[in-house]
Design a protein around this motif. Structure first.
Motif, PDB file in Angstrom:
ATOM      1  N   GLU A   1      -9.865   2.734   2.302  1.00 60.48           N
ATOM      2  CA  GLU A   1      -9.311   3.758   1.419  1.00 60.48           C
ATOM      3  C   GLU A   1      -7.856   4.072   1.716  1.00 60.48           C
ATOM      4  O   GLU A   1      -7.098   4.442   0.825  1.00 60.48           O
ATOM      5  CB  GLU A   1     -10.168   5.030   1.496  1.00 60.48           C
ATOM      6  N   ASN A   2      -7.448   4.001   2.975  1.00 54.70           N
ATOM      7  CA  ASN A   2      -6.055   4.273   3.310  1.00 54.70           C
ATOM      8  C   ASN A   2      -5.803   3.794   4.724  1.00 54.70           C
ATOM      9  O   ASN A   2      -6.125   4.476   5.696  1.00 54.70           O
ATOM     10  CB  ASN A   2      -5.771   5.777   3.185  1.00 54.70           C
TER      11      ASN A   2
ATOM     12  N   ALA B   1     -14.533   1.905   6.167  1.00 60.20           N
ATOM     13  CA  ALA B   1     -14.329   2.596   4.896  1.00 60.20           C
ATOM     14  C   ALA B   1     -12.978   3.310   4.896  1.00 60.20           C
ATOM     15  O   ALA B   1     -12.271   3.329   3.889  1.00 60.20           O
ATOM     16  CB  ALA B   1     -15.461   3.590   4.645  1.00 60.20           C
ATOM     17  N   ALA B   2     -12.618   3.888   6.039  1.00 57.66           N
ATOM     18  CA  ALA B   2     -11.328   4.575   6.137  1.00 57.66           C
ATOM     19  C   ALA B   2     -10.190   3.587   5.947  1.00 57.66           C
ATOM     20  O   ALA B   2      -9.218   3.868   5.245  1.00 57.66           O
ATOM     21  CB  ALA B   2     -11.203   5.276   7.495  1.00 57.66           C
TER      22      ALA B   2
ATOM     23  N   ALA C   1      -5.947   5.705   8.285  1.00 56.35           N
ATOM     24  CA  ALA C   1      -6.972   5.292   9.238  1.00 56.35           C
ATOM     25  C   ALA C   1      -6.364   5.093  10.618  1.00 56.35           C
ATOM     26  O   ALA C   1      -6.914   5.534  11.633  1.00 56.35           O
ATOM     27  CB  ALA C   1      -7.640   3.997   8.761  1.00 56.35           C
TER      28      ALA C   1
END
Lengths: 378, 247
Positions: free
Chosen positions: A228-229, A224-225, A233
């Motif tokens: 999102e970025n 997920a990290a 991450a």
């Protein structure tokens, strides 16, 4: 991260047995009927295909939903898994047929199916690793380009491999190669015909559990990290290449299993079943359901598999007197793919985030949460 | 005048970059940048847009691979090592534009900062510290990070970086797009962290404020270091004043 550890309390194995028994009974009811009421072969087929679609959609969710990468070549992994497991069944039947002499039939057939499916998973996973390792080191859209190419390459290669039928298709997978002067062994094919719903249901459930447990683990968080970025991450110490590759390999392996199920269900394969459109169909399922939501992937797989079939029956909506008065209604099924497309467009306008967005059915999410109710960290 | 106070001239170096040359395709962004950060220091890298400040930070943390040159952190050559390994050694980066995870809650952002922290008790302690440092963050733990104000997001970004218990904190323009008052709050927090022993390498366009809070500074111009030295001296320097302080 221990994805195998059940967190449903001490009795999760009881639930497992109940589910397996339930699927078994359903299979018996569907195939043989209950009190004379059976399910037509057509409906059973649609239901089984829904199960295979679920495996495809849920495993793609790990890459396109959880990790935010974009694979549009999963039909390629499905094809690789399908052909590999079909080849094992087709050409490697001899030891199992020999085993049939000394052991009861169903354990031998079961073992044979699972060996083939395992090979499908392994080959799918290796293909995923080969495709993923060079491309997932990069950020951005490279994965989409490479997977698109991979899917097409696989299809063209399969068209040109003679032992698996080439463009004619891979026939009589379960019966094995034709031997002149001997009638083919139908036993495994009959076994598959009578039990495929059970196996598909089992694998679909297993896929949902594995992907769900992964998505809700610390590994899922790292995906997920990345979604999102990716730079952030990496900056918090996530090995982004490794996380993405792991997700991709798991997804490709599960897709390979789906291919294996498909091969054994139809007892026939054709390279034209694994075109780019197939990949797009799987992507559409998870986008329609809501990218990143397993519940969405499950529903999306159901909707997109059932909808084109359901639209065939459109004329039944109208009584004969109506169709007689307005003959174009009778030809509606001819336009079913147009309607299908319009329905999809309408749905995406009404719910651009997909049916479920990122949400899950609470009962499903509960299966994946760790015991103290936290999503695992670190 | 540096508020961080004490001199750390004699401290051993924590980070050394030697003659870094970094290219984006055919374009050379850094033409040989060398800098040193000693233990306990706050060092500022100032320079105009496109001078190579972010590139320098990204190279240090392994997001970019230098064509030539070396990065030595804590006595170990980490040149070309993957980012997660360098982060594991104790470097944390709060990236440019804050780089939080917008769809996650603030708490989840901080949890991910502790990605490499297996000890739950230590995690709680670190979380407590971040909350003490930034009470605003504590108020918003359950809120989606993307809905926070810019200043709050910057606090989350710094807090997340701190959760990995770094010995060197790299900050890429923490004042970017923030109101002066919020910027003050953030720099106060940085000074406090430094007093507690954290070494900080800062990239800033707000040279005035950054130099006031630093021990030393480097001035970067189109990929080259043109000046370096004591932060006070730099802030007084006529050329720096003209170019970066608007005086």
């Amino acid at each position: 991260m221990n994805i195998w550890k059940p967190h449903l309390g001490g009795r999760s194995w009881l639930g497992g047995i109940a589910v397996v028994a339930g699927f078994f009974l359903l299979n018996e009811a569907f195939v043989h009927g209950v009190f004379g009421y059976g399910l037509s072969a057509y409906y059973l087929r649609v239901i089984t295909l829904v199960g295979i679609s679920m495996v495809l959609a849920v495993s793609l969710t790990l890459v396109n939903g959880c990790a935010g990468q974009f694979s549009i070549g999963h039909a390629g992994f499905m094809a690789v898994g399908a052909y590999a497991s079909a080849a094992v069944t087709h050409f490697g039947g001899a030891p199992f047929i020999a085993l049939l002499e000394i052991l009861p039939a169903w354990p031998v057939h079961t073992l044979r199916l699972w060996v083939s499916l395992a090979v499908g998973a392994a080959v799918g996973g290796v293909a995923g690793w080969l495709v993923g390792l060079p491309t997932l080191r990069l950020r951005g859209d490279y994965l989409a380009i490479v997977t698109l190419g991979f899917g097409e390459i696989i299809r063209v290669v399969l068209l040109n491999i003679e032992p698996t039928g080439g463009a004619l298709g891979f026939t009589n997978i379960a019966q094995g190669p034709e031997v002149p002067g001997r009638s083919p062994d139908q036993r495994f094919a009959l076994f598959l015909e009578e039990t495929m719903f059970f196996w598909v249901a089992l694998v679909a459930t297993g896929t949902i559990l594995v992907v769900g447990r992964l998505a809700y683990s610390s590994f899922g968080r790292s995906l997920a990290a990345i979604r999102e970025n990716e730079i952030a991450a990496a900056a918090i110490g996530i090995d982004t290449t490794r996380a993405k590759t792991t997700a991709f390999v798991v997804s490709a392996a599960l897709t390979g299993v789906a291919g294996g199920l498909y091969a054994h269900y139809d007892n026939y394969l054709n390279p034209s079943s694994f075109t780019f459109l197939r990949s797009v169909e799987i992507v559409t399922m998870i986008v329609l359901g809501g990218l990143g939501s397993l519940s969405g992937a499950i529903v999306g797989a159901g909707v997109l598999t059932i909808l084109p079939e359901a639209l065939r029956d459109l004329t039944r909506l109208f009584p004969p007197s109506v169709t007689a008065a307005a003959p174009f209604l009778a030809s509606l099924p001819d336009y079913r793919m147009v309607l299908y497309a319009l329905l999809l467009v309408g749905l995406m306008i009404a719910r651009p985030q997909g049916l479920y967005g990122r949400r899950e059915w609470p009962w499903l999410a509960r299966l994946f949460l760790t015991r103290d109710g936290e999503k695992g960290v670190g | 005048m540096s508020e961080a106070g004490h001199r750390v001239v004699d401290a051993p170096s924590l980070l050394t970059a030697e003659n870094l040359v970094v290219t984006y395709g055919a374009i050379e962004a850094l033409h040989g940048v060398s800098l040193t950060v000693r233990k306990g220091e706050v060092v500022t890298l100032i320079g105009a847009n496109g001078a190579g400040k972010t590139t320098t930070l990204k190279t240090i943390v392994g997001l970019l691979r230098p064509k030539y040159g070396r990065v030595i952190f804590d006595g170990v050559d980490v040149t070309g090592r993957p980012t997660h390994e360098i982060v594991g050694r104790g470097v944390a980066l709060a990236p440019e534009g804050r780089g939080i995870f917008p769809d996650m809650t603030v708490l989840e952002n901080l949890e991910l900062g502790a990605y490499r922290q297996p000890d739950r008790i230590q995690f709680r302690r670190d979380l407590e510290q971040v909350c003490t440092l930034f009470p605003r963050v504590k108020e918003r733990l359950k809120q989606r990070a993307g809905t926070l104000s810019g200043g709050e997001q910057q606090m989350v970004a710094i807090g997340r970086a701190l959760m990995s218990r770094p010995s060197l904190l790299l900050l890429d323009e923490p004042s970017l797009g923030l109101a002066p008052l919020v910027t003050q709050t953030i720099f106060d927090a940085l000074s406090e962290l430094n007093r507690a022993g954290l070494t900080i390498l800062l990239v800033e366009q707000n040279a005035h404020l950054a130099l006031a809070r630093s021990h030393r500074g480097y001035v970067l111009e189109t990929g080259r270091l043109v000046m370096s030295g004591d932060a006070n001296a730099l802030a007084q320097d006529a050329r720096v004043r003209e170019a970066y302080l608007g005086q």
